[in-house]
Structure formats: C-alpha cells, structure tokens
Motif scaffolding. Structure first.
Motif, PDB file in Angstrom:
ATOM      1  N   VAL A 478       0.852  -1.204   0.000  1.00 29.25           N
ATOM      2  CA  VAL A 478       0.000   0.000   0.000  1.00 29.25           C
ATOM      3  C   VAL A 478       0.884   1.249   0.000  1.00 29.25           C
ATOM      4  N   ILE A 479       1.904   1.227   0.849  1.00 31.97           N
ATOM      5  CA  ILE A 479       2.791   2.399   0.953  1.00 31.97           C
ATOM      6  C   ILE A 479       3.497   2.655  -0.385  1.00 31.97           C
ATOM      7  N   GLU A 521      -6.021   8.551  10.763  1.00 35.90           N
ATOM      8  CA  GLU A 521      -5.431   9.832  11.151  1.00 35.90           C
ATOM      9  C   GLU A 521      -4.450  10.355  10.093  1.00 35.90           C
ATOM     10  N   VAL A 522      -3.527   9.500   9.721  1.00 38.61           N
ATOM     11  CA  VAL A 522      -2.518   9.944   8.744  1.00 38.61           C
ATOM     12  C   VAL A 522      -2.469   8.990   7.558  1.00 38.61           C
ATOM     13  N   GLY A 523      -2.028   9.533   6.437  1.00 33.55           N
ATOM     14  CA  GLY A 523      -1.889   8.712   5.236  1.00 33.55           C
ATOM     15  C   GLY A 523      -0.627   7.874   5.309  1.00 33.55           C
ATOM     16  N   PRO A 524      -0.396   7.051   4.320  1.00 33.77           N
ATOM     17  CA  PRO A 524       0.834   6.255   4.285  1.00 33.77           C
ATOM     18  C   PRO A 524       2.061   7.174   4.238  1.00 33.77           C
ATOM     19  N   PRO A 525       3.185   6.705   4.777  1.00 32.72           N
ATOM     20  CA  PRO A 525       4.363   7.575   4.818  1.00 32.72           C
ATOM     21  C   PRO A 525       5.021   7.767   3.456  1.00 32.72           C
ATOM     22  N   VAL A 526       5.578   8.960   3.282  1.00 33.61           N
ATOM     23  CA  VAL A 526       6.464   9.195   2.138  1.00 33.61           C
ATOM     24  C   VAL A 526       7.741   9.782   2.727  1.00 33.61           C
ATOM     25  N   ALA A 531       8.599  13.922  -0.955  1.00 34.60           N
ATOM     26  CA  ALA A 531       7.715  15.078  -0.807  1.00 34.60           C
ATOM     27  C   ALA A 531       8.296  16.285  -1.526  1.00 34.60           C
ATOM     28  N   LEU A 532       9.604  16.454  -1.396  1.00 34.96           N
ATOM     29  CA  LEU A 532      10.271  17.577  -2.043  1.00 34.96           C
ATOM     30  C   LEU A 532      10.220  17.404  -3.566  1.00 34.96           C
ATOM     31  N   GLY A 541      -1.549  16.871   5.644  1.00 30.29           N
ATOM     32  CA  GLY A 541      -2.101  15.566   5.275  1.00 30.29           C
ATOM     33  C   GLY A 541      -1.066  14.626   4.694  1.00 30.29           C
ATOM     34  N   LEU A 542       0.105  15.175   4.326  1.00 27.55           N
ATOM     35  CA  LEU A 542       1.155  14.301   3.796  1.00 27.55           C
ATOM     36  C   LEU A 542       2.013  13.820   4.958  1.00 27.55           C
ATOM     37  N   ASN A 543       2.156  12.539   5.057  1.00 33.78           N
ATOM     38  CA  ASN A 543       2.869  11.950   6.191  1.00 33.78           C
ATOM     39  C   ASN A 543       4.328  11.722   5.817  1.00 33.78           C
ATOM     40  N   THR A 544       5.167  12.697   6.191  1.00 31.30           N
ATOM     41  CA  THR A 544       6.589  12.542   5.837  1.00 31.30           C
ATOM     42  C   THR A 544       7.356  11.913   6.990  1.00 31.30           C
ATOM     43  N   ASN A 545       6.938  10.751   7.364  1.00 31.62           N
ATOM     44  CA  ASN A 545       7.616  10.029   8.432  1.00 31.62           C
ATOM     45  C   ASN A 545       8.683   9.125   7.807  1.00 31.62           C
ATOM     46  N   THR A 546       9.879   9.664   7.765  1.00 26.59           N
ATOM     47  CA  THR A 546      10.947   8.981   7.043  1.00 26.59           C
ATOM     48  C   THR A 546      11.203   7.589   7.593  1.00 26.59           C
ATOM     49  N   GLU A 547      11.170   7.489   8.932  1.00 25.17           N
ATOM     50  CA  GLU A 547      11.496   6.191   9.546  1.00 25.17           C
ATOM     51  C   GLU A 547      10.463   5.137   9.133  1.00 25.17           C
ATOM     52  N   GLU A 548       9.183   5.556   9.193  1.00 25.88           N
ATOM     53  CA  GLU A 548       8.103   4.637   8.822  1.00 25.88           C
ATOM     54  C   GLU A 548       8.264   4.197   7.359  1.00 25.88           C
ATOM     55  N   PHE A 549       8.643   5.188   6.533  1.00 26.25           N
ATOM     56  CA  PHE A 549       8.792   4.885   5.117  1.00 26.25           C
ATOM     57  C   PHE A 549       9.944   3.909   4.883  1.00 26.25           C
TER      58      PHE A 549
END
Ligand SMILES: Nc1ncnc2c1ncn2[C@@H]1O[C@H](COP(=O)(O)OP(=O)(O)OP(=O)(O)O)[C@@H](O)[C@H]1O
Length: 705
Positions: A478-479, A521-526, A531-532, A541-549
């Motif tokens: 999904v991610i 709550e949050v979308g899948p990580p990017v 993102a840049l 709304g953009l989930n920039t959770n690097t670790e999760e990604f």
C-alpha cells in the motif's frame, strides 16, 4: 465548457478543499451507483483458491464482427512468393497491408499509420522479407533487416510473426532484448545465421558497443521502427541516436526505412522525416475526419468516487463474465507497477469465486516472470490480466473481450493503444475507463473529446459484499503504491484542477478507499525527498515520516513471494533499470516522478534519465493539449525538450525545432498559456511560488550506470 469554467472558478475559490471537491463531484456527471445495504456481509480474506484454470493453447474463438479494415485482395493473388503465400494463414490482406505492400516491395521509405490490431506487423515484415528473398541469399554474418520495438514482449511477438512468415524461406530471425542473457545473445549472433534481427533499443546499443554487431549490420537493407512514435519520443531518443552512429551511412549504403504506428502526432511526423528520405510516402488508413478507435468497440466511462473505484472495477469485470461466460477475458490497465500489483492483489481477493484467474504483469517482475505471465494470458480462454503499460502497445492477446482502464492514462495516445488490446483483426470488444470525478477532466481534453466514450449505464454494487481491503493487501505494498500514485499523478494536478492540499487529500482517499490503508489519522508515509521531489513538502495531510517509510521499504525488499514484491538488490535494479524505478518510489535515492509503467528496464533507462540529469519528460511545446501537458514539468522552467540539431539526434536543450535539417531555423511554437516553461508555477500553500519539482535539480542526482 460550462463544466470547465465551473471547475476553474471552484478551484480559485477560497472554500475549504473538501467542500470544493464535494461541489465539484456534484457538478460532474458521475455514474449512478446502486450500493449494498449496510448489512452486507464482509468478505473475509482467505487463501486464494484459483478460479477456473486457463485453458492452454486456445485459439481465438471470437467471430469477426467488422470487416471494414480488410481489403478485397487475397494473399493468394498478391505479388509475393509462393514461399510466403504458403506460410500465411489469413485469406485477405488488411487495408494497411494492401496499401503498403507494393510500396514496401519497391523499397520506398514509409511512414504508416493504421488503427490498432489491423495487421501492421505483417505489413512491414512481409515486403521486407520478400525483397530480401528476391535477391541472392546473403552470406552468413549479414543482418539484412533490423526491427526495433519499444518493449521486450512486443519484440518477442514480432519474432514469432517473423518466424511464421519465414517458414518456407531459408532465412532466420533472432531477437535481442533487455532482461535476457547478453552473453547468450552474443554467442547466438556470432554462431547462427541472422537475417532479421528484432531488438529493443537499449540492448541493441549494448551489443553494438561491445561486439562487432555493427559489421554484421554493414549491408542492412531494411530498418523498421514499430510503434515509431514511442521510439521517437525522448525516452528512447538517446539510444536511437547512438545506435544510428553504428549503422552504415545511407548515402553509401542505401536502405529502406519504415516507421509504423497507430498513433502519429503532428510533431512525431516532423521528427520522423529526419529518418526518412525526402521522397518517402506517408500512408494512413484513417480518413482525415476519422476517430482513431474502432467504431465497433463500445467505449464507456464510469465516474465514481474514489471509495467505489475498486468495487466498480470488480462489477465491470463481473458483468463481462456474465456476458461472455467462460470466454470472458479482460485486461485491467493501471498506471504504475506498484499500483498494478496492489490492484491485482485486491481483485484476486475481492473477486474470489466470481472472476476467472487473475494475472499481473508490470516492470517490477523479472523478464522470466513477465514472459511466463504473457504466455499464460495469451493461451487462456478466460482470465484477467492486471497490467501496467508494459502491455499497452502492440501486444496481441487473442480473444480479449474487455479493456478496463483504471485511473488516468498517461496520454490520449496511451488510451488508444490500451483500448487496442481488444477488438483486434475485426473481432468484437469493449472498453471501459474508470475515473474519479476529478480525473474525469481527462475525458474533456481536446484530444479525448472526439473519441466516442459514452457514460456507463448504472452500476449495481448492491450484490457486492463489503471488501475488507485492509486484510486483502500487504500494507507495505500500500505504501509503495501510494508513493507511486503521488509520483505519477502529480503532473496532472493542474489538469485535475486540484490545489496541492486537495491533491494530497485525493491521494489519501486513494490510499484508504482503493488500497485499504487502515490509519484514519494519517496517510501512508512518504520520505521527505519524495515530498520535495513532487513539490508537496509541508502540505497538510502528507505523512513525511521517514522512519516509517524506510521501514516499509526494508520489509518490502525482504519480502519475496508475490511477483509484485520482488526482492530488490543492486543487481536486480541494474537489470530491471528505469522501469523498475519509475513508479515514484525512492529506490537508490533517485526518485523519478510521473512515468507510467511502460518501462522496459534498461532499454529506457539508458536513454532517458540518468546520464547526467539529462532526462527530460516529453512535451510538445505549443501548450495546446493533454499530451503536451502531461509530460512536462508544470512548475516553471525546469525542463526543456531536447532539440535535435542534426540529422541524427537530439542534443542539448532548447525549444523543439520545427523543421528538419534545412538550415537550422528553429521556431519556438509554444504559447505561454500558463502550462509551460515560462513560469506559472503553482503557488505553495503560503502563497510563494514552489520550486521546480521535477527538474534537473534533483533529477541529476540519480546514479549513473
Ligand atoms: N490479413 C489478416 N487477416 C486476418 N488477421 C490478420 C491479418 N493480418 C494480421 N492478422 C492478425 O491480426 C492480429 C493483429 O495484428 P498485429 O498485431 O500485426 O496488429 P497491429 O496493427 O500491429 O496492432 P497494434 O497497433 O496494436 O500494434 C494478429 O492476431 C494477426 O495475426
């Protein structure tokens, strides 16, 4: 027009993105969907027991329903050798075969346009073979006919057709494509006779650079570019240009050049002239006012909210089964490789018991897997092939009853080629495109508005059980699919009339509604780099959770099993190349946005992207339409179509040249209509102009191979 201006005024409004979207949805004619009562049972994920297995070696049993593309000339009466006649199993020539046969036999250069599935392969192979067979048999070691194909699968298909036409000739065909052993190809070329070489450009160039293949091509008699518009597009231009340097000078060693495609835009026709002699003939079997799709193919559009896209797809496929029984054979086109893999997984689960066997094919699979699946689907009487654009052009799968396109095609041409996988050689067929209300803007573009697509009749979803998406699909996939969706669709933001935050909302709806992303709550990580790269950094709304990604990537690369979850290593990447990285993921830190998955691996990569940041998305520069807008960076001046400045190739950057080699008179045809290079970058949420997001600035960081 009314809808268009309504949309643009809505986009400019200051209302909340949600209310704008709701209003927009109302303004657009959506397909009536009858939904299930709230008590519908939940489909539990389960071990996927295969639906009826495909029947091997099934001949195409569909009757011909349309003979408008057949001529009155029988092969038996055609001016060709008995050796060829006895190998051909068809009775009448198609119109394109008749129109080009004599010209081809005369050795004239040809630029040919004819609708999909009307026999162009035989149209170019037959005269080339006949011309060769009429002369003395060339000494072994000479390649007389070179056929270029943009995709590996198509190259293999052309090989098969050539093999069949050569049945009674003492001539031989070989094929060199990426994803197969180069050592073996070198050995075969050195050892065995090869009169016809079918090749994908990247592998051909590799061989030209590392072997004496150019000597073998020293007496080349005929050069064919199948799917010429694709080969002449910038993705292939570099290797084509390099390849031409290895071919003998036409002035010293004249040869025939034939360019074939179902779609030839005005620009491509201009470029094509650079490869053709001035006295070349342009042959089109399309009347000037004729639409480039088959009249006997009914085409419809389903406009449904994101949450219903998967169900609508499922229902359209089930309806095809209801109509055709165990002859139902459908292709479902998706845009990116990961999106294809995800859709295949979902349909396998959701369609359990109600759909025939579901196959998937895309660039993330090894060539062996791709070939296996393509052959299986070819042989199947009833099956579903969920596919990216790797099969969009040229592929001849017998008996396809329905082509379903989910999401935006990369261009109107791509829509036509995908649709062309059905209704071939006069057979019946159907096409359905499934879009969200925002995406439906595609249907109103100038290029698409002439294509007869009717609104699909009401779809009754009430018979469908709820689909438990979350359990039906691997969340790492999904991610990946979400990231790919962002990468591909970001170029359409303007066409979709979405602001960046609306775009992220739409992406999150895709994640939850189509892919089953569970987190409300949050979308899948990017990653931040992604993102840049897509110009969405900091958008709500953009989930920039690097670790999760990164975690998802790690799990993904550790995963095996499904074709779509191939283990990736550096070596794998080298082999799979551009296509494998094209979906907007971040493999090796070189994110590439916005390419549909027609990637053929190395073939495309080496031409387009990674050699010093030279990749430039294709773009016509007159700012007129869909096909121009789709490829370009819409955010300012970040790219320039590479111009051609000699007879052979594209060099440098700059506006596209209109003419040919007649004195270097460049004409810049662009209109500054806000689509193009001269600024007009979308504003960031804070009102600042965003940085070019897909320009060379980060493009150049990709690893060069
Ligand atoms: N003269 C003919 N009569 C009947 N069938 C034919 C004839 N010539 C070719 N065909 C069949 O028509 C089908 C389509 O042919 P082909 O793949 O060459 O089409 P095409 O025009 O190249 O399509 P595309 O534009 O999708 O590449 C094939 O199954 C081929 O065997």
């Amino acid at each position: 027009m009314l809808a268009r201006s309504l949309l643009s005024s809505l986009t400019r409004s200051t209302r909340s993105p949600l209310s704008v979207l709701h209003r927009r949805a109302r303004a657009i004619r959506t397909t009536a969907l009858v939904r299930a009562p709230a008590t519908a049972h939940v489909l539990k994920p389960r071990e996927f027991a295969q639906a009826p297995a495909p029947v091997d070696d099934v001949e195409d049993s569909q009757p011909q329903t349309d003979r408008s593309h057949f001529s009155k000339l029988r092969f038996a009466d055609a001016p060709i050798s008995e050796n060829s006649k006895s190998a051909i199993r068809h009775e009448y020539l198609t119109d394109v075969q008749e129109a080009t046969l004599q010209l081809g036999l005369n050795g004239v250069d040809l630029l040919v346009q004819a609708k999909t599935g009307t026999g162009k392969t035989t149209a170019f192979l037959l005269p080339a073979i006949e011309r060769l067979a009429r002369g003395p048999t060339p000494a072994q070691g000479n390649i007389s006919i070179l056929v270029l194909s943009p995709t590996r699968e198509l190259a293999m298909q052309i090989h098969k057709e050539a093999l069949s036409l050569l049945t009674n000739h003492p001539l031989f065909v070989q094929t060199v494509i990426g994803g197969a052993s180069m050592g073996e190809q070198k050995r075969m070329l050195a050892k065995r006779r090869c009169d016809i070489l079918v090749a994908t450009p990247g592998r051909l160039l590799d061989l030209l650079e590392t072997t004496n293949l150019s000597d073998q091509l020293g007496n080349l008699q005929t050069l064919v570019l199948d799917e010429a518009d694709r080969l002449l597009d910038e993705g292939f231009m570099r290797s084509l240009t390099s390849m031409f340097k290895f071919l003998p000078d036409r002035k010293e060693k004249p040869r025939q050049c034939m360019l074939y495609s179902a779609t030839l835009s005005k620009d491509i026709k201009e470029i094509a002239k650079l490869y053709l002699t001035p006295d070349h003939q342009f042959v089109s079997t399309l009347r000037e006012d004729e639409v480039n799709t088959h009249q006997h193919v009914s085409q419809s559009s389903v406009i449904a909210p994101m949450d219903d896209i998967l169900k609508a797809t499922l229902k359209v496929l089930q309806d095809d089964v209801a109509e055709h029984g165990n002859s139902s054979k459908a292709m479902v086109f998706c845009t990116t490789a990961k999106g294809t893999s995800a859709t295949a997984q979902l349909l396998k689960n959701a369609g359990y018991g109600s759909l025939p066997q579901v196959f998937e094919i895309h660039s993330r699979m090894t060539q062996g897997q791709r070939t296996y699946v393509a052959n299986k689907f070819k042989a199947a009487r009833s099956a579903i092939l969920v596919t990216s654009d790797v099969t969009a052009r040229g592929m001849d799968f017998p008996g396809v009853t329905h082509v379903v396109q989910v999401g935006l095609p990369s261009s109107s041409e791509q829509y036509i080629h995908r649709l062309g996988r059905t209704a071939r050689a006069g057979k019946a067929g159907k096409g359905t495109i499934i879009l969200t209300p925002a995406e439906s803007a595609f249907l109103r573009t100038r290029e698409m508005s002439s294509i007869p697509i009717q609104p699909h009749p009401t779809i009754d979803l009430s018979s469908l059980p709820e689909i438990n998406l979350t359990d039906a699909i691997d969340q790492n996939l999904v991610i990946q699919a979400y990231n790919s969706w962002l990468g591909f669709n970001v170029s359409f933001m303007k066409l979709l009339r979405l602001s960046r935050s609306e775009f992220v909302d739409e992406a999150n709806r895709y994640a939850r509604g189509v892919l089953g992303w569970a987190n409300k709550e949050v979308g899948p990580p990017v990653s931040r780099a992604t993102a840049l790269a897509v110009g969405l950094q900091g958008v709500k709304g953009l989930n920039t959770n690097t670790e999760e990604f990164s975690q998802s990537r790690r799990s993904n690369s550790e995963g095996g099993g499904e074709f779509g979850m191939r283990r990736r290593s550096f070596n794998h990447d080298r082999r799979s190349g551009w296509g494998a990285r094209a979906e907007g993921g971040e493999d090796r830190g070189s994110f590439r946005p916005r390419r549909s998955d027609d990637g053929q691996g190395r073939d495309q990569r080496r031409e387009g992207s990674e050699e010093g940041g030279a990749f430039r998305p294709r773009r016509r520069d007159d700012g007129q339409g869909w096909s121009q807008r789709r490829e370009g960076n819409e955010e300012g001046s970040a790219f320039r179509p590479r111009r051609r400045d000699d007879a052979q190739g594209w060099t440098g950057r700059g506006p596209r040249r209109e003419g040919n080699e007649d004195g270097g008179s460049f004409r810049v045809r662009r209109q500054n209509d806000g689509q193009g290079w001269s600024g007009d970058r979308p504003r960031r949420e804070d009102g600042e102009r965003s940085r070019p997001s897909s320009g060379q600035h980060w493009m150049g960081r990709g690893r060069r191979e």
